[in-house]
Scaffold this active site. Sequence first.
Site, PDB file in Angstrom:
ATOM      1  N   CYS A 144     -18.367 105.150 -96.735  1.00  0.00           N
ATOM      2  CA  CYS A 144     -18.546 104.219 -95.774  1.00  0.00           C
ATOM      3  C   CYS A 144     -17.423 104.260 -94.748  1.00  0.00           C
ATOM      4  O   CYS A 144     -16.446 104.219 -95.032  1.00  0.00           O
ATOM      5  CB  CYS A 144     -18.712 102.933 -96.216  1.00  0.00           C
ATOM      6  SG  CYS A 144     -20.041 102.386 -97.330  1.00  0.00           S
TER       7      CYS A 144
ATOM      8  N   CYS B 152     -13.000 102.009 -88.775  1.00  0.00           N
ATOM      9  CA  CYS B 152     -14.084 102.820 -89.006  1.00  0.00           C
ATOM     10  C   CYS B 152     -13.887 104.324 -88.217  1.00  0.00           C
ATOM     11  O   CYS B 152     -13.711 104.129 -87.207  1.00  0.00           O
ATOM     12  CB  CYS B 152     -15.447 102.177 -88.466  1.00  0.00           C
ATOM     13  SG  CYS B 152     -16.931 103.242 -88.520  1.00  0.00           S
TER      14      CYS B 152
ATOM     15  N   CYS C 100     -14.917  99.680 -83.868  1.00  0.00           N
ATOM     16  CA  CYS C 100     -14.355  98.843 -85.161  1.00  0.00           C
ATOM     17  C   CYS C 100     -12.909  99.659 -85.503  1.00  0.00           C
ATOM     18  O   CYS C 100     -13.307 100.623 -85.896  1.00  0.00           O
ATOM     19  CB  CYS C 100     -15.232  98.683 -86.401  1.00  0.00           C
ATOM     20  SG  CYS C 100     -16.772  97.631 -85.829  1.00  0.00           S
TER      21      CYS C 100
ATOM     22  N   CYS D  66     -20.415 106.358 -81.823  1.00  0.00           N
ATOM     23  CA  CYS D  66     -20.636 104.738 -81.702  1.00  0.00           C
ATOM     24  C   CYS D  66     -19.781 104.132 -80.805  1.00  0.00           C
ATOM     25  O   CYS D  66     -18.614 104.413 -80.591  1.00  0.00           O
ATOM     26  CB  CYS D  66     -20.217 104.224 -83.106  1.00  0.00           C
ATOM     27  SG  CYS D  66     -20.954 102.201 -83.156  1.00  0.00           S
TER      28      CYS D  66
ATOM     29  N   CYS E 136     -28.438 107.923 -96.376  1.00  0.00           N
ATOM     30  CA  CYS E 136     -27.800 107.026 -95.155  1.00  0.00           C
ATOM     31  C   CYS E 136     -27.715 107.974 -93.833  1.00  0.00           C
ATOM     32  O   CYS E 136     -27.364 108.903 -93.919  1.00  0.00           O
ATOM     33  CB  CYS E 136     -26.116 106.974 -95.705  1.00  0.00           C
ATOM     34  SG  CYS E 136     -25.315 105.904 -94.386  1.00  0.00           S
TER      35      CYS E 136
ATOM     36  N   GLU F  65     -23.757 113.284 -89.080  1.00  0.00           N
ATOM     37  CA  GLU F  65     -23.727 113.452 -90.404  1.00  0.00           C
ATOM     38  C   GLU F  65     -24.838 112.597 -91.054  1.00  0.00           C
ATOM     39  O   GLU F  65     -25.072 111.480 -90.683  1.00  0.00           O
ATOM     40  CB  GLU F  65     -22.291 113.075 -90.871  1.00  0.00           C
ATOM     41  CG  GLU F  65     -21.281 114.003 -90.231  1.00  0.00           C
ATOM     42  CD  GLU F  65     -19.967 113.940 -91.081  1.00  0.00           C
ATOM     43  OE1 GLU F  65     -19.324 114.862 -91.054  1.00  0.00           O
ATOM     44  OE2 GLU F  65     -19.577 112.655 -91.122  1.00  0.00           O
TER      45      GLU F  65
HETATM   46  N1  SAH Z   1     -22.805 100.129 -86.960  1.00  0.00           N
HETATM   47  C1  SAH Z   1     -23.648  99.437 -88.072  1.00  0.00           C
HETATM   48  C2  SAH Z   1     -24.215 100.714 -89.200  1.00  0.00           C
HETATM   49  C3  SAH Z   1     -22.855 101.245 -89.874  1.00  0.00           C
HETATM   50  S1  SAH Z   1     -22.867 100.934 -91.523  1.00  0.00           S
HETATM   51  C4  SAH Z   1     -22.793  98.525 -89.272  1.00  0.00           C
HETATM   52  O1  SAH Z   1     -21.488  98.445 -88.580  1.00  0.00           O
HETATM   53  O2  SAH Z   1     -23.301  97.766 -89.727  1.00  0.00           O
HETATM   54  C5  SAH Z   1     -21.394 101.665 -92.209  1.00  0.00           C
HETATM   55  C6  SAH Z   1     -20.932 100.279 -92.857  1.00  0.00           C
HETATM   56  O3  SAH Z   1     -19.598 100.843 -93.287  1.00  0.00           O
HETATM   57  C7  SAH Z   1     -20.642  99.061 -92.195  1.00  0.00           C
HETATM   58  O4  SAH Z   1     -20.796  98.014 -93.128  1.00  0.00           O
HETATM   59  C8  SAH Z   1     -19.417  99.337 -91.959  1.00  0.00           C
HETATM   60  O5  SAH Z   1     -18.434  98.326 -91.513  1.00  0.00           O
HETATM   61  C9  SAH Z   1     -18.671  99.831 -92.976  1.00  0.00           C
HETATM   62  N2  SAH Z   1     -17.482 100.498 -92.881  1.00  0.00           N
HETATM   63  C10 SAH Z   1     -16.682 101.213 -91.862  1.00  0.00           C
HETATM   64  N3  SAH Z   1     -15.597 101.541 -91.901  1.00  0.00           N
HETATM   65  C11 SAH Z   1     -15.447 101.582 -93.190  1.00  0.00           C
HETATM   66  C12 SAH Z   1     -14.279 101.848 -94.178  1.00  0.00           C
HETATM   67  N4  SAH Z   1     -13.243 102.602 -93.819  1.00  0.00           N
HETATM   68  N5  SAH Z   1     -14.493 101.554 -95.285  1.00  0.00           N
HETATM   69  C13 SAH Z   1     -15.463 100.967 -95.874  1.00  0.00           C
HETATM   70  N6  SAH Z   1     -16.446 100.318 -95.067  1.00  0.00           N
HETATM   71  C14 SAH Z   1     -16.317 100.916 -93.807  1.00  0.00           C
END
Ligand code: SAH
Length: 353
Positions: free
Chosen positions: A330, A115, A112, A108, A101, A88
């Site tokens: 995000c 996420c 986490c 991935c 973005c 996406e």
């Molecule tokens: N893997 C990289 C790039 C992805 S960026 C990283 O983690 O930085 C995506 C961003 O959204 C990251 O800052 C991640 O921590 C954040 N994110 C992930 N899940 C989220 C959620 N459920 N709500 C808000 N932010 C989230």
Amino acid sequence: MSRYDLSFEAVVELLDGAPRYRADQLWEGMYRRYQEPGSITVLPREVRARLEAEPALASALREERRVSADRGDTSKWLLELHDGARIETVLMHHPRHSTVCVSSQAGCAMACSFCATGQGGFTRQMSVGEIVEQVVLAARASAESGRRLDHVVMMGMGEPMANYANVLDAVRRIVGDIGIGARHVTISTVGVVPGIRRLTAEPLQVNLAVSLHAANDELRDRLVPLNRRYPLSKLMQACGEYVEATHRRISFEWALIDQVNDRAADAAELAALAMPLKAHVNLIPLNPTPGYPAVGTPPGAVRAFRDRLTSYGVNVTVRKTRGQEIAAACGQLVVETPVGLKPRRGVAAQTAS
Ligand code: SAH
């Protein structure tokens, strides 16, 4: 294979026999006008016909769906790659700038917990061209609505620093060929320390964002499994060296999770990490995902957390959520993977490239 995987020399070779300025015209059409090779009308008709049939000049992204929100200011594409993997890409228009973005991996491996992409597991690395072509797609769509794409964030699906070489090559194309300023490109990482070290040594003025979310190892181990491999002491050391060597400001991303990392003690710990680095903190109220039960910090508590950080002297902003209703916000990027391309689960399976 994407036409944006080709080097300029490869394009010259493809145009075998044609004068070199034809290659310049093709390159210019692809990178500056976001054109399909067959529509680059400065090229003679017979050249265009040949290019249209050339497999190496095919597009890598098949648009499966495009959905919009925020009165058209946010759109998300669901894109299918040549082998059926899906990714996406999200485009956001703001009054004075437009940001894409971009995904750097299909799925991935970082896992986490909060996420959606992490919940779905890893499918495969993306090529340079597959990454660059997302920017071209967004730049073309922006131009069609009278806007100019001027910011790129590597914050889509995947961990950019687990696909380091391709991401950096893609950034060089985005900056050098598409013409987006390096200062308007941000690479976001969950804390892949060797990647931060490599980036420190690159002669590129890109921004670095670190997805921190917790400022003590006990909590961060639970939220971000990679922390067990690169704990906060190591991560902060790498961030410190980055700031010292590049004189650039780093930013910390912090998804505010109700009753998990939004307490007064969390703000104090975060301030203690951010202040010595003069890091900018970006607060993002957690967006809901299917596999994680907690919810985002409510607005009043977000403000309180922000004010607490400010009182410690931290430079902080609250990120406005975009595209939640189309699951484009995000942490919400996820796609069902077709049979035959089974995602692999597991923490930090690949950090090399
Ligand atoms: N893997 C990289 C790039 C992805 S960026 C990283 O983690 O930085 C995506 C961003 O959204 C990251 O800052 C991640 O921590 C954040 N994110 C992930 N899940 C989220 C959620 N459920 N709500 C808000 N932010 C989230």
